[in-house]
Design a protein around this motif. Structure first.
Motif, mmCIF file in Angstrom:
data_model
loop_
_atom_site.group_PDB
_atom_site.id
_atom_site.type_symbol
_atom_site.label_atom_id
_atom_site.label_comp_id
_atom_site.label_asym_id
_atom_site.label_seq_id
_atom_site.Cartn_x
_atom_site.Cartn_y
_atom_site.Cartn_z
ATOM 1 N N GLU A 106 37.583 10.920 50.301
ATOM 2 C CA GLU A 106 36.679 10.692 49.174
ATOM 3 C C GLU A 106 37.398 10.128 47.954
ATOM 4 N N THR A 107 38.735 10.134 47.979
ATOM 5 C CA THR A 107 39.464 9.499 46.880
ATOM 6 C C THR A 107 39.209 7.994 46.836
ATOM 7 N N LEU A 108 38.595 7.457 47.882
ATOM 8 C CA LEU A 108 38.207 6.044 47.842
ATOM 9 C C LEU A 108 37.239 5.778 46.693
ATOM 10 N N ASP A 109 36.468 6.794 46.307
ATOM 11 C CA ASP A 109 35.604 6.641 45.133
ATOM 12 C C ASP A 109 36.441 6.355 43.890
ATOM 13 N N VAL A 110 37.549 7.077 43.761
ATOM 14 C CA VAL A 110 38.438 6.876 42.613
ATOM 15 C C VAL A 110 39.048 5.479 42.659
ATOM 16 N N TYR A 111 39.439 5.041 43.855
ATOM 17 C CA TYR A 111 40.046 3.716 43.990
ATOM 18 C C TYR A 111 39.030 2.613 43.684
ATOM 19 N N TRP A 112 37.785 2.830 44.090
ATOM 20 C CA TRP A 112 36.757 1.824 43.797
ATOM 21 C C TRP A 112 36.514 1.730 42.292
ATOM 22 N N GLU A 113 36.467 2.870 41.621
ATOM 23 C CA GLU A 113 36.297 2.860 40.167
ATOM 24 C C GLU A 113 37.477 2.157 39.500
ATOM 25 N N ALA A 114 38.685 2.437 39.991
ATOM 26 C CA ALA A 114 39.866 1.773 39.436
ATOM 27 C C ALA A 114 39.800 0.270 39.674
ATOM 28 N N TYR A 115 39.279 -0.122 40.832
ATOM 29 C CA TYR A 115 39.148 -1.547 41.147
ATOM 30 C C TYR A 115 38.226 -2.235 40.145
ATOM 31 N N VAL A 116 37.100 -1.601 39.843
ATOM 32 C CA VAL A 116 36.152 -2.180 38.887
ATOM 33 C C VAL A 116 36.787 -2.294 37.505
ATOM 34 N N ASP A 117 37.464 -1.232 37.077
ATOM 35 C CA ASP A 117 38.081 -1.247 35.750
ATOM 36 C C ASP A 117 39.186 -2.299 35.659
ATOM 37 N N LEU A 118 40.011 -2.379 36.693
ATOM 38 C CA LEU A 118 41.096 -3.362 36.683
ATOM 39 C C LEU A 118 40.551 -4.785 36.757
ATOM 40 N N LEU A 119 39.501 -4.969 37.531
ATOM 41 C CA LEU A 119 38.907 -6.304 37.620
ATOM 42 C C LEU A 119 38.315 -6.717 36.278
ATOM 43 N N ASP A 120 37.726 -5.771 35.572
ATOM 44 C CA ASP A 120 37.198 -6.074 34.238
ATOM 45 C C ASP A 120 38.324 -6.481 33.295
ATOM 46 N N THR A 121 39.430 -5.742 33.337
ATOM 47 C CA THR A 121 40.585 -6.091 32.509
ATOM 48 C C THR A 121 41.140 -7.457 32.900
ATOM 49 N N THR B 139 27.801 -7.417 34.333
ATOM 50 C CA THR B 139 28.318 -8.456 33.435
ATOM 51 C C THR B 139 29.317 -9.375 34.134
ATOM 52 N N PHE B 140 29.717 -9.041 35.361
ATOM 53 C CA PHE B 140 30.664 -9.878 36.090
ATOM 54 C C PHE B 140 29.975 -11.159 36.557
ATOM 55 N N ASP B 141 30.796 -12.166 36.842
ATOM 56 C CA ASP B 141 30.223 -13.381 37.414
ATOM 57 C C ASP B 141 29.922 -13.136 38.895
ATOM 58 N N PRO B 142 29.144 -14.012 39.541
ATOM 59 C CA PRO B 142 28.711 -13.754 40.930
ATOM 60 C C PRO B 142 29.861 -13.486 41.896
ATOM 61 N N ARG B 143 30.948 -14.211 41.764
ATOM 62 C CA ARG B 143 32.067 -14.013 42.689
ATOM 63 C C ARG B 143 32.696 -12.637 42.507
ATOM 64 N N GLU B 144 32.834 -12.208 41.258
ATOM 65 C CA GLU B 144 33.412 -10.889 40.995
ATOM 66 C C GLU B 144 32.474 -9.781 41.463
ATOM 67 N N ARG B 145 31.177 -9.953 41.222
ATOM 68 C CA ARG B 145 30.212 -8.951 41.687
ATOM 69 C C ARG B 145 30.227 -8.850 43.205
ATOM 70 N N GLU B 146 30.374 -9.981 43.864
ATOM 71 C CA GLU B 146 30.419 -9.973 45.322
ATOM 72 C C GLU B 146 31.616 -9.171 45.827
#
Length: 287
Positions: A133-148, A96-103
């Motif tokens: 492997e905590t980078l997985d957690v950080y990536w998930e947090a990045y997606v959630d924060l970017l959505d917010t 659902t993100f715009d192209p720049r955010e998805r990139e």
């Protein structure tokens, strides 16, 4: 709140258990067809395998679900299932993100995978340490924060700060020139509402800047880890990176967002109300 796991239900759904039930029923059918043409023998041939199967099933369900080993297997299976479902929902969110955010999201995901591959390549290990492997957690947090961030940014675009300031100035002038105390009190009430709107706007703006800074820090941290993995003299060198401080800052950012969440909810309600057709003036309703 996580759903309570029923180990008995999980044991019932096990393929081996289902096949065992099918086999006992098949034995009962075969025994009936092969038994001599006597009512008692047919009755015994039918119920014998079924009773034996029921006894075996009762023993199975009273023992296996209570063993620690089986419970660990079920818990691991449920965690994998929950993780897969969470990843699926997050991938749907990214769409659902715009192209720049998805990139930005896809680039960070690519960098995360590169870090894992390079670490395995340079260290010769088959599994990445849990710390990395905590980078997985950080990536998930990045997606959630970017959505917010993007939702609040879109909401902020619908609010004109300069308009609110102009209305506050007009209210100040109206208070100074009010013909009587009752009118002046009404202008004071209006000014109070406008000041609260301005404070709400400023609070949201501060939270937006906080999220933006947090997103940038996550991106920079991924780049730092990637650089360190490529140039590390020993695997222990990665342990010197401060993974915990980034996690703490993410949690703090989430707390700040939670504090402003009621404000966003009120504004959403206000937007929905303003989108409804306006009521006609009083004189039109009375006519």
């Amino acid at each position: 709140m996580p759903e309570q796991v029923s180990y008995v239900k999980e044991a019932i759904k096990e393929p081996l258990n289902i096949w065992a039930i099918v086999i006992f029923v098949a034995l009962a059918v075969f025994a009936v067809t092969a038994a001599p043409d006597f009512v008692f023998l047919k009755w015994l041939a039918w119920w014998g395998p079924l009773v034996a199967g029921a006894a075996a099933e009762a023993l199975y369900l009273s023992t296996l679900p209570n063993t620690p080993g089986y419970r660990r297997i079920v818990d691991q299976r449920n965690r994998r299932r929950a993780l897969a479902e969470r990843n699926r929902k997050r991938e749907d969110l990214v769409k659902t993100f715009d192209p720049r955010e998805r990139e930005a999201v896809e680039y960070l995901k690519w960098m995360k995978n590169q870090i894992y591959q390079n670490y395995k390549k340079f260290t010769g290990v088959t599994e990445v340490p849990e710390r990395i492997e905590t980078l997985d957690v950080y990536w998930e947090a990045y997606v959630d924060l970017l959505d917010t961030y993007r939702r609040r940014k879109n909401h902020m675009r619908s609010i004109n700060r300069q308009t609110i300031q102009n209305q506050m100035q007009q209210a100040d002038r109206a208070i100074a020139t009010a013909p009587d105390d009752d009118t002046r009190r009404l202008y004071h009430t209006n000014l109070d509402f406008l000041q609260k709107r301005m404070k709400t706007y400023d609070d949201m703006e501060r939270s937006m800047k906080r999220v933006e800074a947090q997103l940038q820090s996550i991106e920079s941290f991924f780049g730092l880890v990637n650089d360190q993995v490529i140039t590390m003299p020993t695997p222990e060198h990665i342990s010197s990176l401060d993974f915990e401080s980034l996690l703490s800052s993410i949690e703090l950012t989430r707390e700040i967002l939670d504090e402003t969440a009621p404000i966003m909810s009120q504004l959403d309600i206000s937007d929905r109300s303003s989108s409804q057709p306006a009521r006609p003036p009083l004189e039109q309703r009375q006519s």
